[in-house]
Design an enzyme around this catalytic site. Structure first.
Site, PDB file in Angstrom:
ATOM      1  N   HIS A  82      43.740  44.323  40.777  1.00 29.49           N
ATOM      2  CA  HIS A  82      44.468  44.963  41.876  1.00 29.49           C
ATOM      3  C   HIS A  82      45.797  44.253  42.173  1.00 29.49           C
ATOM      4  O   HIS A  82      46.734  44.873  42.655  1.00 29.49           O
ATOM      5  CB  HIS A  82      43.587  45.016  43.127  1.00 29.49           C
ATOM      6  CG  HIS A  82      42.511  46.051  43.031  1.00 29.49           C
ATOM      7  ND1 HIS A  82      42.330  47.033  43.972  1.00 29.49           N
ATOM      8  CD2 HIS A  82      41.561  46.271  42.082  1.00 29.49           C
ATOM      9  CE1 HIS A  82      41.316  47.812  43.618  1.00 29.49           C
ATOM     10  NE2 HIS A  82      40.824  47.362  42.478  1.00 29.49           N
ATOM     11  N   GLY A  99      53.554  42.683  39.685  1.00 29.61           N
ATOM     12  CA  GLY A  99      52.491  42.408  38.723  1.00 29.61           C
ATOM     13  C   GLY A  99      51.589  41.268  39.166  1.00 29.61           C
ATOM     14  O   GLY A  99      51.230  41.165  40.346  1.00 29.61           O
ATOM     15  N   ASP A 101      51.523  38.416  40.312  1.00 31.58           N
ATOM     16  CA  ASP A 101      52.299  37.414  41.050  1.00 31.58           C
ATOM     17  C   ASP A 101      51.562  36.856  42.262  1.00 31.58           C
ATOM     18  O   ASP A 101      52.114  36.047  43.012  1.00 31.58           O
ATOM     19  CB  ASP A 101      53.634  38.021  41.509  1.00 31.58           C
ATOM     20  CG  ASP A 101      53.435  39.280  42.344  1.00 31.58           C
ATOM     21  OD1 ASP A 101      52.273  39.707  42.533  1.00 31.58           O
ATOM     22  OD2 ASP A 101      54.453  39.852  42.796  1.00 31.58           O
ATOM     23  N   SER A 103      50.695  38.559  44.859  1.00 33.26           N
ATOM     24  CA  SER A 103      51.171  39.193  46.101  1.00 33.26           C
ATOM     25  C   SER A 103      50.015  39.644  46.986  1.00 33.26           C
ATOM     26  O   SER A 103      50.115  39.596  48.214  1.00 33.26           O
ATOM     27  CB  SER A 103      52.082  40.384  45.770  1.00 33.26           C
ATOM     28  OG  SER A 103      51.374  41.374  45.043  1.00 33.26           O
ATOM     29  N   ASP A 226      25.742  49.543  36.356  1.00 35.79           N
ATOM     30  CA  ASP A 226      24.853  49.616  35.189  1.00 35.79           C
ATOM     31  C   ASP A 226      23.553  48.897  35.549  1.00 35.79           C
ATOM     32  O   ASP A 226      23.391  48.411  36.671  1.00 35.79           O
ATOM     33  CB  ASP A 226      25.525  49.080  33.911  1.00 35.79           C
ATOM     34  CG  ASP A 226      25.544  47.563  33.792  1.00 35.79           C
ATOM     35  OD1 ASP A 226      25.108  46.870  34.745  1.00 35.79           O
ATOM     36  OD2 ASP A 226      25.990  47.053  32.758  1.00 35.79           O
TER      37      ASP A 226
HETATM   38 CA    CA Z   1      50.883  41.680  42.644  1.00 35.16          CA
HETATM   39 CA    CA Z   2      25.916  44.664  32.722  1.00 40.17          CA
END
Ligand code: CA
Ligand code: CA
Length: 357
Positions: A82, A99, A101, A103, A226
């Site tokens: 994220h 990216g 970084d 943030s 899963d």
């Molecule tokens: Ca970021």
């Molecule tokens: Ca698994």
């Protein structure tokens, strides 16, 4: 633990001398190795990495509950993605995030308020405090914590970690993280803009092998994706391809698809990606090849954790990341859950058969 800082190499009269702070034990370099002793029997290739051993101990003891593959691990891994994915290769003058970084940690009060980042606030603020405690960049603590966390999951590969990101960042804008209810077209377009191919997206979804859900159906908070959420294995790729028969919680929710098990939630976008012609063959290839999955995951996560960063400023501190635990019983291939047969698998990659009966 003794931390070595401020060391410099000097070459004098043909002999290599390594100078460091008093009491800091330094390795004698050889032609084959330039290891620095960081204390407690630990070494690193670069003295700038030694401080991360202190952080490693802190993380394992206080954040990961003694080295567990649990909720904190999942949040740390999710936070890596994220943070990074808010990035664009086609900015056209508009700031689309920096990216990997950090943030989302530095500006946790802003970015964790975005809908797609719900549930990441505790982990982001924990890491914000750690970055301040150790005086390291927010992006470094974020991507180091994720790599350490994953090492606690049996079957996982050892991620690489590079240190030296900028100490400050700008908050990433809202709306750049793919959501469970997004179409394949929308997700592939967003990933392409951030610099990732459809195959690389499929690789990143290996993280769902240890995933649980919290917000798609809040009535079954913590339900896994899963049957082996404490193991990094290929079960996820097989089980998402099984025919859906019901909803495990309160019925159909936004971003939820029919699941093959009352004990697992199936994310709508996972269901679609497993069956879309642009991603189905990469998806299916991992079901029987954990080594390939792990190899690819290391490669793509390295790209994630350095997205938008100037590599010439970064130092390779991968040697501080622990070797992951092994699976109790390693299986190269996923296994059909009890009661399921090959007839339940909705294969969608033409010409690619699966070795199940
Ligand atoms: Ca970021
Ligand atoms: Ca698994």
């Amino acid at each position: 633990m003794r931390v070595c800082r401020g060391m410099v190499w000097m070459v004098l009269l043909g002999a290599n001398l390594l100078h460091g702070p008093p009491g800091c034990v330094l390795a004698t370099p050889t032609s084959s190795s330039k290891q620095v002793h960081c204390g407690a029997g630990r070494t690193a290739e670069n003295n700038k990495c030694c401080k991360f051993y202190d952080i490693l101990d802190d993380l394992q003891t206080n954040l990961f509950n003694g080295g567990e593959c649990d909720a904190e691990t999942r949040e740390a891994l999710r936070l890596m993605f994220h943070d990074a994915i808010s990035y664009s290769t086609t900015k056209n003058g508009t700031f689309m995030g920096g990216g990997a970084d950090g943030s989302i940690v530095e500006h946790a009060e802003i970015e964790t308020a975005y809908a797609e980042n719900v549930g990441l606030d505790d982990m982001a603020f924990e890491q914000q405090a750690l970055a301040k405690k150790y005086s390291i960049p927010y992006g470094d603590i974020l991507h180091f914590t994720g790599a350490v966390g994953l090492s606690n999951c049996p079957g996982a590969p050892r991620l690489r970690f590079f240190a030296g990101r900028n100490k400050t960042s700008k908050p990433a804008p809202d709306g750049l993280v793919p959501a469970p209810f997004h179409s394949v077209d929308t997700i592939l377009a967003r990933m392409k803009d951030a610099g990732f191919s459809p195959d690389e997206l499929v690789t990143l979804l290996a993280s769902h092998s240890i995933g649980t859900q919290h917000t798609v159906d809040p009535t079954i908070d913590g339900m896994p994706l899963d049957s082996t959420p404490a193991q990094f294995d290929t079960q996820f790729y097989l089980e998402v391809l099984l025919e859906g028969v019901g909803f495990p919680g309160n019925g159909s929710n936004r971003g939820e698809a029919l699941s093959s098990s009352p004990h697992q939630l199936r994310i709508q976008s996972d269901y679609n990606l497993a069956r879309d012609s642009r991603t189905s063959c990469a998806w299916q290839s991992y079901i029987t090849d954990q080594e390939k999955m792990n190899h690819d995951f290391v490669k793509v996560m390295h790209k994630v954790s350095t997205l938008g960063q100037d590599m010439s400023n970064l130092v390779d501190c991968s040697d501080v990341v622990p070797a992951p635990k092994s699976l109790p019983r390693f299986q190269k291939s996923a296994a059909l859950p009890p009661g399921k047969s090959i007839d339940d698998i909705e294969t969608s990659c033409a010409g690619h058969s699966l070795p199940f009966s």
